[in-house]
Write a protein that holds these residues in place. Sequence first.
Motif, PDB file in Angstrom:
ATOM      1  N   LYS A 153       0.842  -1.192   0.000  1.00 15.84           N
ATOM      2  CA  LYS A 153       0.000   0.000   0.000  1.00 15.84           C
ATOM      3  C   LYS A 153       0.882   1.249   0.000  1.00 15.84           C
ATOM      4  N   TYR A 154       0.509   2.222  -0.791  1.00 19.87           N
ATOM      5  CA  TYR A 154       1.233   3.483  -0.955  1.00 19.87           C
ATOM      6  C   TYR A 154       2.659   3.281  -1.486  1.00 19.87           C
ATOM      7  N   ARG A 155       2.952   2.101  -2.005  1.00 19.65           N
ATOM      8  CA  ARG A 155       4.308   1.727  -2.458  1.00 19.65           C
ATOM      9  C   ARG A 155       5.339   1.971  -1.359  1.00 19.65           C
ATOM     10  N   ARG A 156       4.906   1.771  -0.127  1.00 17.57           N
ATOM     11  CA  ARG A 156       5.792   1.937   1.023  1.00 17.57           C
ATOM     12  C   ARG A 156       6.850   0.850   1.029  1.00 17.57           C
ATOM     13  N   VAL A 157       8.041   1.184   1.482  1.00 17.56           N
ATOM     14  CA  VAL A 157       9.126   0.225   1.606  1.00 17.56           C
ATOM     15  C   VAL A 157       8.954  -0.483   2.948  1.00 17.56           C
ATOM     16  N   VAL A 158       8.159  -1.556   2.948  1.00 15.58           N
ATOM     17  CA  VAL A 158       7.851  -2.295   4.183  1.00 15.58           C
ATOM     18  C   VAL A 158       8.290  -3.752   4.120  1.00 15.58           C
ATOM     19  N   ILE A 159       8.839  -4.167   2.998  1.00 20.14           N
ATOM     20  CA  ILE A 159       9.206  -5.573   2.844  1.00 20.14           C
ATOM     21  C   ILE A 159      10.639  -5.749   3.328  1.00 20.14           C
ATOM     22  N   THR A 160      10.752  -6.259   4.541  1.00 24.06           N
ATOM     23  CA  THR A 160      12.026  -6.447   5.226  1.00 24.06           C
ATOM     24  C   THR A 160      12.357  -7.931   5.295  1.00 24.06           C
ATOM     25  N   ASP A 161      13.474  -8.256   5.924  1.00 19.78           N
ATOM     26  CA  ASP A 161      13.841  -9.664   6.099  1.00 19.78           C
ATOM     27  C   ASP A 161      12.794 -10.419   6.907  1.00 19.78           C
ATOM     28  N   SER A 162      12.222  -9.787   7.929  1.00 22.06           N
ATOM     29  CA  SER A 162      11.197 -10.472   8.730  1.00 22.06           C
ATOM     30  C   SER A 162       9.931 -10.693   7.906  1.00 22.06           C
ATOM     31  N   VAL A 163       9.579  -9.745   7.056  1.00 22.96           N
ATOM     32  CA  VAL A 163       8.425  -9.910   6.163  1.00 22.96           C
ATOM     33  C   VAL A 163       8.722 -11.003   5.143  1.00 22.96           C
ATOM     34  N   ASP A 164       9.959 -11.039   4.616  1.00 27.06           N
ATOM     35  CA  ASP A 164      10.353 -12.094   3.675  1.00 27.06           C
ATOM     36  C   ASP A 164      10.122 -13.472   4.283  1.00 27.06           C
ATOM     37  N   LYS A 165      10.530 -13.629   5.526  1.00 30.20           N
ATOM     38  CA  LYS A 165      10.401 -14.922   6.223  1.00 30.20           C
ATOM     39  C   LYS A 165       8.932 -15.327   6.343  1.00 30.20           C
ATOM     40  N   VAL A 166       8.091 -14.398   6.763  1.00 27.25           N
ATOM     41  CA  VAL A 166       6.655 -14.675   6.890  1.00 27.25           C
ATOM     42  C   VAL A 166       6.066 -14.987   5.522  1.00 27.25           C
ATOM     43  N   LEU A 167       6.463 -14.233   4.526  1.00 27.99           N
ATOM     44  CA  LEU A 167       5.962 -14.425   3.163  1.00 27.99           C
ATOM     45  C   LEU A 167       6.189 -15.860   2.687  1.00 27.99           C
ATOM     46  N   ILE A 168       7.392 -16.363   2.874  1.00 28.56           N
ATOM     47  CA  ILE A 168       7.713 -17.717   2.428  1.00 28.56           C
ATOM     48  C   ILE A 168       6.950 -18.760   3.236  1.00 28.56           C
ATOM     49  N   GLU A 169       6.855 -18.578   4.545  1.00 26.97           N
ATOM     50  CA  GLU A 169       6.100 -19.520   5.384  1.00 26.97           C
ATOM     51  C   GLU A 169       4.640 -19.578   4.952  1.00 26.97           C
ATOM     52  N   VAL A 170       4.059 -18.423   4.681  1.00 27.27           N
ATOM     53  CA  VAL A 170       2.656 -18.364   4.279  1.00 27.27           C
ATOM     54  C   VAL A 170       2.468 -18.986   2.893  1.00 27.27           C
ATOM     55  N   CYS A 171       3.387 -18.716   1.970  1.00 32.59           N
ATOM     56  CA  CYS A 171       3.297 -19.336   0.643  1.00 32.59           C
ATOM     57  C   CYS A 171       3.363 -20.862   0.752  1.00 32.59           C
ATOM     58  N   ASP A 172       4.239 -21.367   1.607  1.00 29.91           N
ATOM     59  CA  ASP A 172       4.321 -22.816   1.825  1.00 29.91           C
ATOM     60  C   ASP A 172       3.006 -23.357   2.381  1.00 29.91           C
ATOM     61  N   ASP A 173       2.393 -22.621   3.311  1.00 34.02           N
ATOM     62  CA  ASP A 173       1.106 -23.045   3.884  1.00 34.02           C
ATOM     63  C   ASP A 173      -0.009 -23.009   2.840  1.00 34.02           C
ATOM     64  N   ILE A 174      -0.011 -21.999   1.988  1.00 30.51           N
ATOM     65  CA  ILE A 174      -1.016 -21.909   0.921  1.00 30.51           C
ATOM     66  C   ILE A 174      -0.904 -23.119  -0.004  1.00 30.51           C
ATOM     67  N   GLU A 175       0.343 -23.501  -0.346  1.00 29.11           N
ATOM     68  CA  GLU A 175       0.548 -24.666  -1.213  1.00 29.11           C
ATOM     69  C   GLU A 175      -0.043 -25.930  -0.611  1.00 29.11           C
ATOM     70  N   LYS A 176       0.005 -26.054   0.707  1.00 33.83           N
ATOM     71  CA  LYS A 176      -0.518 -27.255   1.384  1.00 33.83           C
ATOM     72  C   LYS A 176      -2.040 -27.312   1.366  1.00 33.83           C
ATOM     73  N   ARG A 177      -2.696 -26.149   1.308  1.00 29.88           N
ATOM     74  CA  ARG A 177      -4.147 -26.093   1.445  1.00 29.88           C
ATOM     75  C   ARG A 177      -4.897 -25.872   0.134  1.00 29.88           C
ATOM     76  N   TYR A 178      -4.233 -25.307  -0.857  1.00 27.91           N
ATOM     77  CA  TYR A 178      -4.895 -24.955  -2.114  1.00 27.91           C
ATOM     78  C   TYR A 178      -4.106 -25.506  -3.289  1.00 27.91           C
ATOM     79  N   GLU A 179      -4.741 -25.551  -4.440  1.00 25.76           N
ATOM     80  CA  GLU A 179      -4.074 -26.038  -5.644  1.00 25.76           C
ATOM     81  C   GLU A 179      -3.343 -24.878  -6.339  1.00 25.76           C
ATOM     82  N   VAL A 180      -2.388 -24.342  -5.605  1.00 26.18           N
ATOM     83  CA  VAL A 180      -1.542 -23.260  -6.079  1.00 26.18           C
ATOM     84  C   VAL A 180      -0.117 -23.638  -5.713  1.00 26.18           C
TER      85      VAL A 180
END
Length: 152
Positions: free
Chosen positions: A26-53
């Motif tokens: 949102k607002y093209r804010r620079v908010v994607i940090t190393d901690s956000v990267d870590k959460v992003l990957i964990e959530v993507c892995d969880d999405i793969e387990k639950r959905y056909e993505v």
Amino acid sequence: MSQNSKYIHKSHNVTVLLYHFVSSAKYRRVVITDSVDKVLIEVCDDIEKRYEVNFLEVGTDKDHVHFLIQSVPSYSITKIVTMIKSIIAREIFKRCPEVKKQLWGGEFWGKGYFVNTVGQHGTEKVIANYVKGQGIEKDYKKLKKNNQLKLF
């Protein structure tokens, strides 16, 4: 076809549906940090387990995220984008409360997004290289690369 994607065999169809999807904070804010990267990957892995993505590649560049994904024809691109954006936003706000403060308690993602089917303007490899060359000062960081698809 490259080694990253495979044919998905269902009872009545065989598909290779690949999408390059980009969404900015949102607002093209620079908010994607190393901690956000870590959460992003964990959530993507969880999405793969639950959905056909399946996330073939995920990369960040401080204010936006690139996804190279494969899915099935029963999922519209709108459904895929909405699902990914909403689940990731909820989990980032929950696990990284500092991001919610930076965005004034609002939404994580901007309203818009970009989606292209891989193959319309290039091969999977061409799109992956394009993704690497995007962004602020070419600070693209590959967070995940999956060279083998699961059969759903």
